[in-house]
Write a protein that holds these residues in place. Structure first.
Motif, short mmCIF file in Angstrom:
data_model
loop_
_atom_site.label_atom_id
_atom_site.label_comp_id
_atom_site.label_asym_id
_atom_site.label_seq_id
_atom_site.Cartn_x
_atom_site.Cartn_y
_atom_site.Cartn_z
N VAL A 634 53.75 -14.67 81.21
CA VAL A 634 54.53 -14.69 79.98
C VAL A 634 53.57 -14.49 78.81
CG1 VAL A 634 56.01 -16.10 78.50
CG2 VAL A 634 56.22 -16.27 80.98
N GLU A 635 53.92 -13.61 77.88
CA GLU A 635 53.08 -13.35 76.71
C GLU A 635 53.66 -14.06 75.49
OE1 GLU A 635 52.71 -9.25 75.76
OE2 GLU A 635 51.48 -9.59 73.99
N VAL A 636 52.80 -14.80 74.77
CA VAL A 636 53.22 -15.51 73.56
C VAL A 636 53.24 -14.52 72.40
CG1 VAL A 636 52.70 -17.37 71.93
CG2 VAL A 636 52.25 -17.68 74.38
N CYS A 651 58.31 -16.33 73.52
CA CYS A 651 57.60 -15.58 74.55
C CYS A 651 58.43 -14.44 75.14
CB CYS A 651 57.18 -16.51 75.70
SG CYS A 651 56.21 -17.92 75.16
#
Length: 724
Positions: A634-636, A651
């Motif tokens: 997961v990318e913030v 996210c």
């Protein structure tokens, strides 16, 4: 002149450095290598000695050899002076003189008494010389029987001209029960044939690759010196291509996109009548990729280090890659013209990696250069020629060419094109060849300056046309007799490759380490260590070195700071090593490459866990373990501060999925900064159990608020893996 170096004196009196070192050592002088210095009186002694030897050699070439005198064989300057004294009483002596006027003595045997023909051996009263009066029986030799890997009893009986029942009886006497159609191996068939006085020969199939590509034997008179092959390595932007540009006096770098090398090039430079071949690579990745395919093309590695920047991570990797390939290293300290240049600091940093400059009492040549201002280039080239002279690089040009593919591509107008480095023999237009699982016939050869060639000798890089397909970099190139043989070998290799894909050889794995040690397959365990800080990497390295025992030695071939990269995987695959990661994580693409390359990666958060695992594996006591299964990443993309809750991260799920109950870790720039659990997971305003790829979500992490945009959250589970 107070002192003079060995290589300078050797050049002055016309000898090689190696010969002068040998002579000085024999005179009890304190010399170790080509950079050792001699005092004035020592230089005088050596010069007087070689003047005398030169005069002696000239006199001996004009002397007349007498049969009753002592014969002295005086060698030329390449082999020193040797005197051979022979007592020639009652013996016939023949003196032969070769093209170097070197006398060789051959003994023919006892001189016969007067009246006897010279060619007949003298027969006295000794019973040894008495002639046997019995009439010698003349045997007609039988033709050898050719047998393959196996042969049936019936076919063997036909070859020997004996009944099959008789062959079966012979086999029974050997304790072998057989029928007329039973296959016998070559050794058994040889024993039976020997019973009837026949000699057997093993039948070799024409498509046997070992026979077809058997290298011709080298004759001593055909072996000549060849140019050295030099690879330039180092950290990005330290001036590798600029240095080569300065050497070649051409502007290579202007043709590269963004000033960064985009392809592998091979260039020949002529220095005072002596040639040097340079390989300009995108870095040590290509160097190791070729080594992983079994190609040994480089003689000397030039390590370029910027004087204002010092030793960087890629510099360390280049050092380790060169050492793993057992290649001589010359350090070029570049950019000495810049204001912040400090060559001594570079030399100090290099000592930490086993490279001690000759100025400081070591054996590593360090040359200060400036590619931009053309400073020190001549000295660097002189050192390259000096190191190559000490290595005595030689090859035979009078044989079928053997080489290695440096680069290959598919050209729209010309078809498959490959850059070849010829290593042995001479390649000619029209030669048929096989390279990897590809074959062809040389239609054209072009050198690095765009000139068409008709032939190319050892250490010559050329671009060739006439390939059936595009080969791989590192493939071995062999010239064969005709195109039919080349096609047969290429097709056999394709078939073998397909079979190997089914039965891939098991690389070194920590789980199977003890079994491989017991079977004698592993004597040295190569380890690559990557950690979040240098101190941790060094501590882990020292701890692992202490585990070395009698059965197996732990060998840390590379250690560095930062995330595990594709370069680490390639080095591990080439060196059959295990990667140990401490507080770092590989990217998903790197994990995929490791699985494809069968490289074992072990990740740890506690040093003693890594030490215990390797020690247990070496002792064969590896306990059952739990396997970590990554569920998703997961990318913030946004961060919100909420007073009553803490930090909320907005996210996007890039791959896999994230589950509310999974364990998570936060990765920033490849470094693990936190491990824990999710406090909440939401889709818009609703709680969610899990969120899949391509969807957005909001989450909060238990007891952790220092989350930033760009952080990667890895979701994983721990599963028990039963041992077999």
């Amino acid at each position: 002149m107070s002192k003079i170096r060995i290589y300078e004196l050797a050049k002055e009196i016309g000898l090689s450095s190696k010969e002068l070192i040998t002579a000085a050592t024999n005179l009890k002088m304190d010399v170790h290598n080509h950079m050792s210095t001699l005092e004035n009186d020592e230089v005088k002694i050596i010069k007087e000695l070689f003047d005398k030897e030169k005069a002696k050699t000239e006199n001996s070439s004009n002397a007349v050899t007498k049969p009753n005198d002592t014969i002295k064989a005086v060698s030329n300057n390449n082999s020193g002076n040797k005197a051979v004294d022979e007592d020639i009483e009652n013996e016939a002596i023949v003196v032969k003189t070769n093209k170097n006027a070197t006398a060789k003595v051959e003994k023919i045997g006892k001189k016969p008494p007067m009246g006897r023909p010279f060619r007949q051996p003298y027969r006295g009263r000794d019973s040894f010389y008495k002639r046997d009066n019995k009439k010698e029986e003349i045997h007609t030799p039988k033709k050898p029987v050719k047998i393959g890997k196996s042969i049936s009893v019936k076919e063997l009986s036909e070859r020997l001209g004996k009944p099959a029942t008789e062959i079966i009886k012979k086999l029974l006497l050997l304790g072998i029960m057989s029928t007329i159609n039973q296959e016998l191996d070559f050794d058994t068939a040889t024993i039976i044939s020997g019973e009837y006085g026949y000699v057997t020969e093993k039948l070799i199939h024409k498509d046997d690759e070992i026979i077809l590509l058997k290298e011709e034997d080298d004759k001593e008179e055909d072996i000549i010196s060849r140019p050295p092959v030099v690879t330039i390595m180092g950290h990005v932007d330290h001036g590798k291509t600029s240095l080569l540009d300065a050497i070649r006096q051409t502007n290579i770098i202007a043709t590269e996109a963004g000033g960064i090398t985009q392809h592998i090039g091979a260039y020949t430079v002529n220095i005072e009548g002596k040639k040097i071949t340079f390989l300009d690579t995108p870095g040590h990745e290509a160097f190791t990729a070729m080594r992983a395919r079994g190609a040994k093309v480089t003689d000397i590695a030039i390590l370029v280090v910027a004087a204002d920047d010092g030793v960087m991570p890629q510099t360390v990797e280049a050092i380790n890659h060169a050492k793993a390939a057992h290649v001589s290293i010359i350090v070029a300290i570049n950019k000495i013209d810049k204001p912040g240049a400090n060559p001594d600091r570079v030399k100090q940093e290099l000592t930490e990696y086993g490279l001690l400059s000759e100025d400081w009492g070591g054996d590593t040549i360090c040359v200060e250069v400036s590619a931009k201002k053309q400073l020190g280039i001549d000295n660097l080239l002189e050192m390259i020629l000096l190191v190559s002279e000490m290595q005595e690089l030689k090859a035979n040009p009078n044989k079928k060419a053997i080489g290695t593919v440096i680069e290959a591509k598919l050209d729209k107008g010309r078809g498959p094109v490959a850059t070849i480095l010829v290593q042995k023999g001479t390649l000619n237009i029209g030669d048929c060849f096989v390279v990897g699982s590809t074959y062809g016939k040389i239609r054209a050869m072009i050198d690095d300056k765009g000139k068409k060639l008709k032939k190319a000798g050892p250490s010559t890089p050329i671009e060739i046309l006439g390939l059936s397909e595009v080969p791989d970099a590192g493939d071995i190139f062999n010239v064969v007799d005709d195109e039919k043989i080349a096609k047969t070998v290429a097709e056999n290799r394709k078939d073998k490759h397909k079979q190997e894909q089914v039965h891939v050889a098991q690389p070194v794995s920590l789980d199977q380490l003890f079994n491989q040690i017991q079977e004698g397959k592993v004597k040295e365990l190569n380890v690559i260590i990557k950690a979040d800080v240098q101190g941790s990497a060094e501590a882990l390295k020292q701890s692992l070195l202490k585990l070395s025992g009698i059965e197996v030695k732990v060998n840390p071939i590379h250690g560095g700071v930062g995330a595990i990269t594709d370069t680490d995987i390639m080095l591990a695959a080439a060196s059959n090593a295990i990667i140990i990661g401490f507080n770092v994580r590989p990217q998903p693409a790197t994990i995929a490459l490791a699985e494809k390359s069968k490289v074992d990666i072990r990740l740890y958060r506690v040093i003693y866990n890594a030490i215990e695992d390797i020690e247990a594996a070496m002792k064969g006591m590896l306990e059952p373990e739990y396997k970590e299964v990554v569920q998703g990443h997961v990318e913030v993309r946004a961060v919100f501060k909420v007073s009553s809750v803490g930090t909320i991260a907005g996210c996007y799920v890039t791959d896999g999925k994230i589950n509310r109950n999974n364990d998570i870790r936060i990765i920033r720039d490849g470094i693990v900064i936190h491990e824990g659990k999710l406090a909440s997971l939401k889709r818009f305003k609703d709680d969610a159990k899990e969120v899949n790829t391509g969807f957005e979500c909001g989450l909060n992490i238990e007891r952790f608020n220092d989350i930033q945009e760009g952080d990667i959250i890895e979701s994983y589970t721990i599963e028990a893996v039963p041992r077999k």
